[in-house]
Design an enzyme around this catalytic site. Structure first.
Site, PDB file in Angstrom:
ATOM      1  N   ASP A  84       8.473 -19.449  -1.824  1.00 37.47           N
ATOM      2  CA  ASP A  84       9.186 -20.149  -0.751  1.00 37.47           C
ATOM      3  C   ASP A  84       9.746 -19.213   0.311  1.00 37.47           C
ATOM      4  O   ASP A  84      10.717 -19.549   1.005  1.00 37.47           O
ATOM      5  CB  ASP A  84      10.336 -20.985  -1.333  1.00 37.47           C
ATOM      6  CG  ASP A  84       9.849 -22.128  -2.205  1.00 37.47           C
ATOM      7  OD1 ASP A  84       8.659 -22.464  -2.136  1.00 37.47           O
ATOM      8  OD2 ASP A  84      10.672 -22.683  -2.962  1.00 37.47           O
ATOM      9  N   ASP A  99       0.830  -1.196   0.000  1.00 38.15           N
ATOM     10  CA  ASP A  99       0.000   0.000   0.000  1.00 38.15           C
ATOM     11  C   ASP A  99       0.874   1.260   0.000  1.00 38.15           C
ATOM     12  O   ASP A  99       2.084   1.205   0.207  1.00 38.15           O
ATOM     13  CB  ASP A  99      -0.972   0.002   1.174  1.00 38.15           C
ATOM     14  CG  ASP A  99      -1.833  -1.250   1.209  1.00 38.15           C
ATOM     15  OD1 ASP A  99      -2.362  -1.621   0.146  1.00 38.15           O
ATOM     16  OD2 ASP A  99      -1.945  -1.876   2.280  1.00 38.15           O
ATOM     17  N   HIS A 127       3.444   1.409 -19.310  1.00 41.15           N
ATOM     18  CA  HIS A 127       2.856   1.007 -18.035  1.00 41.15           C
ATOM     19  C   HIS A 127       3.861   0.981 -16.891  1.00 41.15           C
ATOM     20  O   HIS A 127       3.518   0.639 -15.764  1.00 41.15           O
ATOM     21  CB  HIS A 127       2.235  -0.388 -18.223  1.00 41.15           C
ATOM     22  CG  HIS A 127       1.184  -0.736 -17.226  1.00 41.15           C
ATOM     23  ND1 HIS A 127       1.219  -1.895 -16.480  1.00 41.15           N
ATOM     24  CD2 HIS A 127       0.064  -0.088 -16.856  1.00 41.15           C
ATOM     25  CE1 HIS A 127       0.170  -1.950 -15.693  1.00 41.15           C
ATOM     26  NE2 HIS A 127      -0.561  -0.866 -15.900  1.00 41.15           N
ATOM     27  N   GLN A 129      -3.253  -7.943 -10.625  1.00 40.20           N
ATOM     28  CA  GLN A 129      -4.465  -7.288 -11.118  1.00 40.20           C
ATOM     29  C   GLN A 129      -5.221  -8.151 -12.125  1.00 40.20           C
ATOM     30  O   GLN A 129      -6.439  -8.043 -12.236  1.00 40.20           O
ATOM     31  CB  GLN A 129      -4.079  -5.946 -11.748  1.00 40.20           C
ATOM     32  CG  GLN A 129      -5.239  -5.091 -12.196  1.00 40.20           C
ATOM     33  CD  GLN A 129      -4.771  -3.806 -12.847  1.00 40.20           C
ATOM     34  OE1 GLN A 129      -3.570  -3.576 -13.002  1.00 40.20           O
ATOM     35  NE2 GLN A 129      -5.709  -2.963 -13.248  1.00 40.20           N
ATOM     36  N   GLU A 152      -2.431  -8.102   7.070  1.00 39.49           N
ATOM     37  CA  GLU A 152      -3.330  -7.081   6.535  1.00 39.49           C
ATOM     38  C   GLU A 152      -4.605  -7.700   5.990  1.00 39.49           C
ATOM     39  O   GLU A 152      -5.713  -7.208   6.257  1.00 39.49           O
ATOM     40  CB  GLU A 152      -2.620  -6.297   5.426  1.00 39.49           C
ATOM     41  CG  GLU A 152      -3.541  -5.361   4.657  1.00 39.49           C
ATOM     42  CD  GLU A 152      -2.875  -4.688   3.476  1.00 39.49           C
ATOM     43  OE1 GLU A 152      -3.597  -4.177   2.591  1.00 39.49           O
ATOM     44  OE2 GLU A 152      -1.625  -4.657   3.431  1.00 39.49           O
ATOM     45  N   HIS A 154      -7.887   0.211   4.561  1.00 37.98           N
ATOM     46  CA  HIS A 154      -8.708   0.358   3.354  1.00 37.98           C
ATOM     47  C   HIS A 154     -10.115   0.901   3.660  1.00 37.98           C
ATOM     48  O   HIS A 154     -11.128   0.238   3.411  1.00 37.98           O
ATOM     49  CB  HIS A 154      -8.832  -0.980   2.622  1.00 37.98           C
ATOM     50  CG  HIS A 154      -7.502  -1.526   2.170  1.00 37.98           C
ATOM     51  ND1 HIS A 154      -6.722  -0.906   1.233  1.00 37.98           N
ATOM     52  CD2 HIS A 154      -6.821  -2.644   2.561  1.00 37.98           C
ATOM     53  CE1 HIS A 154      -5.612  -1.608   1.043  1.00 37.98           C
ATOM     54  NE2 HIS A 154      -5.646  -2.663   1.841  1.00 37.98           N
ATOM     55  N   HIS A 197      -5.203  -1.615  -3.123  1.00 32.98           N
ATOM     56  CA  HIS A 197      -4.091  -2.383  -2.545  1.00 32.98           C
ATOM     57  C   HIS A 197      -3.020  -2.586  -3.595  1.00 32.98           C
ATOM     58  O   HIS A 197      -3.304  -2.957  -4.736  1.00 32.98           O
ATOM     59  CB  HIS A 197      -4.572  -3.743  -2.038  1.00 32.98           C
ATOM     60  CG  HIS A 197      -3.441  -4.610  -1.554  1.00 32.98           C
ATOM     61  ND1 HIS A 197      -2.732  -4.319  -0.405  1.00 32.98           N
ATOM     62  CD2 HIS A 197      -2.880  -5.738  -2.057  1.00 32.98           C
ATOM     63  CE1 HIS A 197      -1.803  -5.238  -0.207  1.00 32.98           C
ATOM     64  NE2 HIS A 197      -1.866  -6.106  -1.216  1.00 32.98           N
ATOM     65  N   HIS A 202      -4.361  -4.115  -7.148  1.00 32.99           N
ATOM     66  CA  HIS A 202      -3.577  -3.595  -8.271  1.00 32.99           C
ATOM     67  C   HIS A 202      -2.136  -4.112  -8.228  1.00 32.99           C
ATOM     68  O   HIS A 202      -1.307  -3.755  -9.059  1.00 32.99           O
ATOM     69  CB  HIS A 202      -3.595  -2.061  -8.232  1.00 32.99           C
ATOM     70  CG  HIS A 202      -3.043  -1.411  -9.454  1.00 32.99           C
ATOM     71  ND1 HIS A 202      -1.764  -0.882  -9.511  1.00 32.99           N
ATOM     72  CD2 HIS A 202      -3.581  -1.190 -10.677  1.00 32.99           C
ATOM     73  CE1 HIS A 202      -1.550  -0.365 -10.709  1.00 32.99           C
ATOM     74  NE2 HIS A 202      -2.640  -0.531 -11.438  1.00 32.99           N
TER      75      HIS A 202
END
Length: 1062
Positions: A920, A435, A579, A775, A976, A615, A647, A913
């Protein structure tokens, strides 16, 4: 990508490939030299097929490169040109794609029957494979994997686009080398599909309309007439075969699972026909005149295809009937196939023509035998395309069982992911973020090894501080960068500047401030009239804000190559984006020196991204989100609506790898700022980039202080990308030089596809569990029950499913947790959103069916379910009413609308997102790339990612669960999402942990979906679909649509296939 799917006209899908060249999967150390030491000269032509080395037990492979060849290969017919030196390693991971639009294609085939009418089972043959499942036997009349040959021949064409191909013919029977070649009989399976095409492979394309990675079809109007060659199933052993003429008899080809690497050499072709008949005619005419003697002939190249996927392609050799490539491919495969096809084609200005085909049965490769020789090329009439025409090649299949490179965990290989543009950098520091902000004390404290504690990072605070302290340079890339966003909120010790104010202030101090922002083609600022654009990226606003300052902003459109058609340019510029999300600054290195530091991940510096692990939906609307409301699900009156929680995952890199992030920026800036038109007439041009070698205070990449492998805080970091030469400056133009930089060569384009390589390598190396947040999750469509030719051919979902299957067959525990959004950002009832959900559902279905069949194979289907190994989740929140909500007055007209229902139920999804994976508890990948074709292909959206691990905290070193920063990061994410910590979370692969997490997520879903409003503590929800014991994915009873907002949860698909949503 970011809310970029719901606004577009329809486009046909495009295929693609994957990183090739020398190694994401390098040749093994004991791999024979070129030519292989046990090889004989090419046999006389024609010769018995296949020509193979004597059978032998496949060796155990490790991974350095082969030694240079000592002698050139010998050829019986005809002799090659002299050759010395080692051919450049040319690794070509790839996958193929559906037919492109009819842009100047020679012929476009009629469509296949609807996919729904095709049989849905496509898992075949276990008995030679180490993993994967066998399928149920359909009726004899129902073709499964290969449709009947007659059907293909009646409906396809040998141009540059088609969805699937029947098997191709083997080479003809041998005759004496001294006698003229004998015309063989017509073979019933000449290649009929250009998913075997010039554009559908990892990084290579021969069609100027399609820069690369497109599955194109072959025009079967040129194919031989083949009769009575149906596909059939042998009911005795439940195996599928393809009938192929083999001399006077017929041979049935088995469909087998190829999971491992294909090691291929394309040596040369001989005596090719001249396909350029127009140029030949014109040349013959002009050659009558003195001084004009020249021959114009074919421009050949070779495509390598597995089923509907083109996995490799050589470069084009111009004007040659005897081309010599000596090109090496080491390709990861995870495909069911009957044959490997080698298509020799002539590259034309528009499209390409098939010259001839060589087909190698997979069954002959399965034991690990190397097949090599000079094979006749079968033309479109089912006969040799020309007397003496042939292709020299060698091919060997190395199964996963023999690839020791993957057997000991992700953090073992000292070279990182091999065969990539950027190397593994040692001795850095990494900070991991969840976040945009984490309040102090809001998440539990986690104890690590060496008496250390996990520190929860504060991402936007750290970015603000890094920008504030920069003295020389600030470079920012983004899908969106908004000058009005406030990075720091509610923290008394930080001034609450907007990003624009801060950057202007730093530029006034003399800091070089450069911004590379995607130019949304739908946003415009014409004579003061502003259009924000469908994506609401604020690109024009941000450029206008900095117009009269020393901050330099380049709005960069996503562009196709200049040799591509106008139609192709419009498509690339409209659909695809830049992007990447990075921030690069200089920072204090001590002793009066400065070094480079970089931030990489999924967070753009724009509105709607600021959030915390809590959130909030309503409670922050009058405080930190008072001027930052974002929720594109709703249209119309937004009064009182919940915000869309966000998130994400992000990272900070401090050390040598940060210089690679800066190199990416510099390569992109030089390309984007290249002068055009009259600007080229200027005698000098300042590219604005700061040359750090001219600043004595700035340390270079090789002057960084580094940390040893024994340092418990040290990191090894590697940078990966999805990008092509249309977006960067510095890639070699000569395709033969591309291998030196581990690039894939397409037609007129070079591609870096190392993000896909990194994911495949990490999945294959995983020993215990995989945790993914992304996403999107779409891929491996070549193995779906339908829509196999869609073109979403990245290997990631199939590799995960086969990893689980292999662990089941070894009776070992393994678990995969995948967190995705409840629905793609936007209106869930929209056609684009529904398509994404539909493709996502197909991906889930394929994975669960593969796992079930593995359980069934070892007799464990009654003891375990597929969800004991693989689970999909989403995130959501619900808030009880509070007197501080300050929602305003509700409009009477919103009562039964999505916004009215969401306000009443006080619930909404948390938008995932993130673009990250943890393996592992020792290895982490974080970046901007989604798990879909757009992000993995390299010629679509431009992406960047980092892969990192702490060498002191690996399974190989600890021989137990690593308890380093990666472990702390995953535990913090789970805290979270689940709202508490449990000892079972320390063993994610255990059945107890899997079932406990699933039960918590199911309880959270019930609370989220209930009619009764209540405060939610945990946010992790079981993704709302039902998976039965046999792995079938269906709608969850009672929840066929999303609460409040509507839209089918399993998605829907109507209309033509396109590449916008994959």
């Amino acid at each position: 990508m970011d809310n970029n799917y719901n606004h577009s006209s329809q486009y046909n899908p495009y295929p693609y490939g994957y990183n090739s060249n020398s190694s994401p999967y390098p040749p093994p150390s004991n791999y024979p030299q070129y030519p292989p030491s046990n090889s004989s000269p090419y046999p006389p032509y024609p010769h018995p097929y296949p020509h193979a080395s004597p059978p032998q037990t496949p060796p155990e492979y490790s991974y350095p490169h082969p030694s240079p060849p000592q002698t050139p290969p010998e050829y019986w017919y005809p002799p090659p040109q002299p050759f010395s030196g080692a051919p450049p390693p040319y690794q070509h991971p790839g996958y193929g794609y559906p037919p492109p639009p009819q842009y100047n294609q020679e012929t476009f085939p009629p469509p296949f029957p609807p996919p729904e009418a095709q049989p849905t089972n496509h898992h075949h043959l276990h008995h030679h494979s180490g993993s994967g499942g066998g399928g149920e036997t359909p009726p004899l009349s129902a073709p499964i994997y290969y449709p009947p040959i007659d059907h293909h021949l009646s409906q396809l064409s040998l141009s540059e686009s088609a969805p699937s191909a029947p098997a191709s013919p083997p080479a003809p029977a041998a005759t004496s080398a001294e006698t003229p070649p004998v015309t063989p009989p017509i073979y019933p399976s000449v290649i009929t599909n250009e998913s075997l095409s010039s554009h559908s492979f990892h990084g290579h394309s021969s069609n100027p309309e399609v820069p690369l990675l497109h599955s194109n079809s072959l025009d079967l109007s040129q194919t031989p007439s083949l009769n009575n060659a149906p596909s059939f199933i042998n009911p005795q052993n439940n195996q599928q075969y393809q009938m192929v003429s083999f001399g006077p008899s017929k041979k049935a080809l088995k469909v087998l699972l190829l999971h491992g690497n294909l090691d291929i050499w394309i040596h040369e072709a001989k005596n090719l026909p001249n396909m350029d008949m127009f140029h030949k005619t014109m040349g013959d005419f002009f050659n009558r005149f003195p001084g004009t003697r020249s021959k114009i002939t074919s421009d050949p190249y070779v495509s390598i295809a597995v089923t509907s996927t083109v996995i490799g392609r050589t470069y084009v050799i111009s004007n040659s009937e005897n081309p010599i490539w000596k090109q090496h491919f080491n390709v990861p495969v995870a495909h069911h196939a009957a044959e490997i096809h080698f298509l020799v084609k002539d590259s034309d200005v528009v499209g390409s023509q098939l010259i001839g085909v060589v087909a190698i049965p997979v069954e002959d490769l399965y034991s690990g035998t190397r097949i090599e020789g000079f094979f006749p090329l079968i033309g479109t009439n089912g006969r040799p395309c020309k007397n003496g025409a042939g292709l020299g090649l060698s091919i060997q299949y190395i199964s996963m069982e023999n690839l020791s490179f993957y057997h000991n965990g992700v953090g073992v290989n000292p070279e990182g992911v091999p065969g990539t543009y950027f190397p593994l950098r040692r001795g850095g520091r990494v900070t991991l973020y969840q976040d945009a902000h984490v309040h102090n004390g809001s998440l539990p404290d986690f104890r690590l090894d060496e008496g250390m504690h996990y520190v929860h990072g504060t991402c936007w605070n750290d970015i603000f501080e890094a920008i504030s302290k920069a003295r020389h340079l600030i470079y920012i890339t983004g899908w969106s960068v908004w000058h009005e966003v406030r990075l720091v909120r509610g923290v008394g010790s930080f001034p609450e500047y907007t990003l624009g104010e801060l950057l202007k202030l730093k530029s006034q101090e003399g800091v070089r401030v450069l911004l590379l922002v995607w130019d949304d083609p739908t946003s415009r600022n014409i004579l003061g009239f502003k259009m924000d654009g469908f994506m609401a990226t604020h690109d024009e606003e941000t450029r206008h804000f900095f117009k009269h300052s020393s901050v330099q902003v380049l709005l960069v459109p996503r562009m196709a190559g200049k040799r591509h058609s106008w139609v192709k340019k419009q498509e690339v510029g409209t659909i695809y984006t830049h992007h990447q999300k990075t921030v690069i600054v200089d920072t204090d290195a001590g002793y009066g020196k400065r070094r480079i530091m970089a931030f990489v991940g999924g967070l753009d510096l724009c509105d709607g991204r600021y959030d915390t692990p809590q959130h909030p939906l309503f409670r922050s609307l009058s405080t930190v989100h008072a001027d930052d409301f974002h929720n594109p699900t709703f249209t119309g009156n937004l009064a009182g609506c919940p915000r869309e929680p966000w998130h994400d995952m992000h990272s900070k890199i401090d050390g040598p790898a940060a210089y690679d992030v800066m190199t990416n920026f510099e390569e992109r800036w030089l390309k984007a700022s290249k002068p055009h038109g009259f600007k080229k007439l200027k005698t000098s041009y300042d590219d604005a980039l700061l040359r750090i070698e001219r600043v004595p205070e700035l340390l270079g990449v090789h002057h960084q202080p580094s940390f040893s492998d024994q340092d418990p805080e040290g990191w090894h970091v590697q940078i990966f990308r999805s990008i092509d030469s249309n977006s960067v400056k510095g890639f070699p133009k000569d395709a033969r030089l591309a291998a030196e930089k581990n690039l894939v060569c397409g037609k007129n384009v070079m591609i870096d596809m190392s993000i896909h390589s990194a994911y495949v390598k990490a999945i294959r190396s995983a020993q215990h569990f995989i945790y993914i947040e992304n996403q999107y999750f779409i891929g491996s469509s070549y193995n779906w029950s339908s829509y196999k030719d869609l073109g979403a051919n990245n290997l990631i979902p199939m590799e995960i499913a086969l990893k689980i299957a292999s662990k089941i067959k070894a009776h070992e525990r393994f678990a995969v947790y995948i967190v995705i959004p409840m629905w793609p950002e936007g209106v869930p009832t929209g056609s684009a959103t529904q398509r994404i959900l539909f493709w996502q559902n197909k991906t889930m279905q394929m994975m669960y069916e593969t796992i079930y069949k593995a359980l069934e194979e070892v007799g464990l289907e009654g003891s375990f379910s597929a969800q004991d190994y693989l689970n999909f989740f989403c995130l959501g929140n619900r808030e009880a009413s509070s007197p501080d909500d300050n929602l305003g007055d509700e409009s009477p007209s919103t009562g039964n609308t999505p916004q009215g229902l969401s306000r009443k139920s006080r619930r909404f999804m948390i938008y995932v997102h993130s673009k990250g994976m943890i393996v592992d508890d020792e290895y982490v990948i974080i970046g901007s790339a989604n798990i879909n074709q757009r992000s993995m292909e390299g010629t679509r959206d431009t992406e960047i990612a980092m892969g990192a691990y702490q060498p002191h905290h690996t399974w190989a070193i600890k021989h137990a669960n690593p308890l380093g920063q990666v472990y702390g990061y995953r535990m913090s994410l789970w805290a979270e999402h689940l709202g508490h910590v449990d000892d079972r979370f320390t063993q994610p692969e255990s059945l107890e942990c899997v079932r406990h997490v699933r039960s918590l997520s199911e309880a959270n879903w019930k609370q989220f979906a209930s009619d009764q409003v209540s405060e939610m503590r945990g946010h992790l929800l079981k993704y709302p679909v039902e998976v039965d014991r046999r792995g079938k994915v269906k709608s969850l009873p009672g929840f066929e649509t999303f609460p409040d907002v509507g839209g089918q949860i399993v998605g829907s698909f109507l209309g033509i296939q396109e590449n916008l949503t994959i």
